[in-house]
Design a protein around this motif. Structure first.
Motif, PDB file in Angstrom:
ATOM      1  N   MET A  58       0.833  -1.202   0.000  1.00 22.78           N
ATOM      2  CA  MET A  58       0.000   0.000   0.000  1.00 22.78           C
ATOM      3  C   MET A  58       0.871   1.257   0.000  1.00 22.78           C
ATOM      4  O   MET A  58       1.817   1.370   0.783  1.00 22.78           O
ATOM      5  N   THR A  80      -0.571  -0.410  -4.537  1.00 22.41           N
ATOM      6  CA  THR A  80      -1.458   0.733  -4.704  1.00 22.41           C
ATOM      7  C   THR A  80      -0.656   2.019  -4.545  1.00 22.41           C
ATOM      8  O   THR A  80       0.364   2.048  -3.854  1.00 22.41           O
ATOM      9  N   MET A 116     -11.410  -0.546  -0.337  1.00 24.79           N
ATOM     10  CA  MET A 116     -10.294  -1.000  -1.160  1.00 24.79           C
ATOM     11  C   MET A 116     -10.828  -1.829  -2.328  1.00 24.79           C
ATOM     12  O   MET A 116     -11.781  -2.610  -2.161  1.00 24.79           O
ATOM     13  N   VAL A 126      -0.114  -7.828   3.803  1.00 18.85           N
ATOM     14  CA  VAL A 126      -0.298  -6.434   3.404  1.00 18.85           C
ATOM     15  C   VAL A 126       0.845  -5.621   4.005  1.00 18.85           C
ATOM     16  O   VAL A 126       1.030  -5.607   5.232  1.00 18.85           O
ATOM     17  N   ASN A 128       2.584  -1.849   4.412  1.00 19.05           N
ATOM     18  CA  ASN A 128       2.153  -0.453   4.406  1.00 19.05           C
ATOM     19  C   ASN A 128       3.236   0.373   5.090  1.00 19.05           C
ATOM     20  O   ASN A 128       3.527   0.169   6.275  1.00 19.05           O
ATOM     21  N   GLU A 131       1.520   5.044   4.915  1.00 20.49           N
ATOM     22  CA  GLU A 131       0.316   5.269   4.113  1.00 20.49           C
ATOM     23  C   GLU A 131      -0.918   5.161   4.996  1.00 20.49           C
ATOM     24  O   GLU A 131      -1.029   4.256   5.836  1.00 20.49           O
ATOM     25  N   TYR A 133      -4.573   4.084   6.053  1.00 17.32           N
ATOM     26  CA  TYR A 133      -5.319   2.870   5.717  1.00 17.32           C
ATOM     27  C   TYR A 133      -6.474   2.690   6.691  1.00 17.32           C
ATOM     28  O   TYR A 133      -6.480   3.226   7.807  1.00 17.32           O
ATOM     29  N   VAL A 138      -8.454  -3.362   5.613  1.00 13.91           N
ATOM     30  CA  VAL A 138      -7.306  -4.275   5.582  1.00 13.91           C
ATOM     31  C   VAL A 138      -7.695  -5.637   6.129  1.00 13.91           C
ATOM     32  O   VAL A 138      -7.339  -6.683   5.569  1.00 13.91           O
ATOM     33  N   THR A 150       2.879  -2.582   9.155  1.00  9.69           N
ATOM     34  CA  THR A 150       2.864  -1.159   8.830  1.00  9.69           C
ATOM     35  C   THR A 150       3.870  -0.402   9.678  1.00  9.69           C
ATOM     36  O   THR A 150       4.080  -0.724  10.855  1.00  9.69           O
TER      37      THR A 150
END
Length: 259
Positions: A58, A80, A116, A126, A128, A131, A133, A138, A150
């Motif tokens: 992400m 993304t 999403m 995932v 990240n 970013e 979110y 998620v 993340t």
């Protein structure tokens, strides 16, 4: 205004530019440093990628960070990117490696408002990095047993600069405790994480101005050298024309969708 001050302002104006494409800070090599957090994000990502088959990155920027792991990437990777100028940059960098880039970004102020564009259970990992979110979204796109990794820039960065520029204090919306609570509320199980406060170090005001061109959200919306000349000159005088240290905040977490 003295000739010396005019010369300083002219040098700082030369650092003003449009935000560069991608997510490349190489132009600041040797001019800025950030204290490293106590965790090794690359090692954490590398270990997770070694066990993943279906990966989402992400906020890939220009794809630079993701491609550092290309030897570890499985066949099914999607990225993304929500900043329009970066989408074609990311596609040019990633699509030759078989990585699809989707134009998507959740709004910082209300990430839950943007579903999403992926089906439920699509990914087992995932990634990240910095970013916005929606934990709920998620959790939806993670497969049972899937993992979210993340790292975030915490609220309250550069408070010394913001005070000098007269900016309104930032609302503490991006915090470790808040993200942990939101992940749990979305049904994820937080299994690891940590927060960190350190410093950014700039060799001088010119380097700071160059940095703010790359992260304009860290400065007032109307920031410019001429518009904030007095504050920048005061900062230059305070630092005696030398190094400037400003507060840095980071946190990371690992969360898992129950199997």
């Amino acid at each position: 205004m003295t000739g010396a001050r005019q010369e300083l302002l002219a040098r700082w104006r030369a650092e003003e530019s449009e935000q560069p494409e991608g997510w490349d800070f190489s132009a600041l090599d040797g001019r800025m440093w950030a204290d490293p957090p106590p965790w090794d994000l690359d090692a954490i990502w590398g270990e997770a990628l070694g066990a993943a088959q279906h990966v989402l990155d992400m906020g890939t920027g220009g794809g630079e960070h993701l491609l550092r792991f290309r030897a570890l990437l499985p066949a099914d990777v999607v990225a993304t990117e929500g900043w329009p100028p970066n989408v074609p940059v990311a596609r040019k960098a990633l699509e030759p490696h078989g990585i699809q880039v989707t134009d998507f970004g959740a709004p910082d102020h209300d990430p839950d408002s943007a579903p999403m564009p992926f089906p439920e259970g699509r990914f087992d990992l995932v990634l990240n990095r910095h970013e916005a979110y929606s934990p709920r979204e998620v959790a939806r796109v993670l497969a049972p047993g899937g993992v979210l990794l993340t790292q975030q820039v915490g609220s309250g960065e550069l408070p010394e600069l913001h005070a000098l520029l007269g900016a309104e204090p930032e609302e503490p919306t991006v915090t470790y405790d808040g993200f942990v609570a939101d992940a749990k509320a979305a049904g994820l199980r937080v299994v690891d994480g940590e927060e960190f406060t350190g410093a950014y170090r700039f060799v001088d005001v010119a380097a700071l101005v160059a940095y703010l061109q790359r992260v304009p959200w860290q400065a007032p919306e109307d920031f410019s050298v001429d518009g904030y000349a007095d504050a920048l000159l005061e900062l230059h005088e305070r630092s005696a024309g030398g190094e400037i240290a400003l507060t840095q905040r980071r946190f990371w977490l690992r969360a898992r969708r129950p199997a």
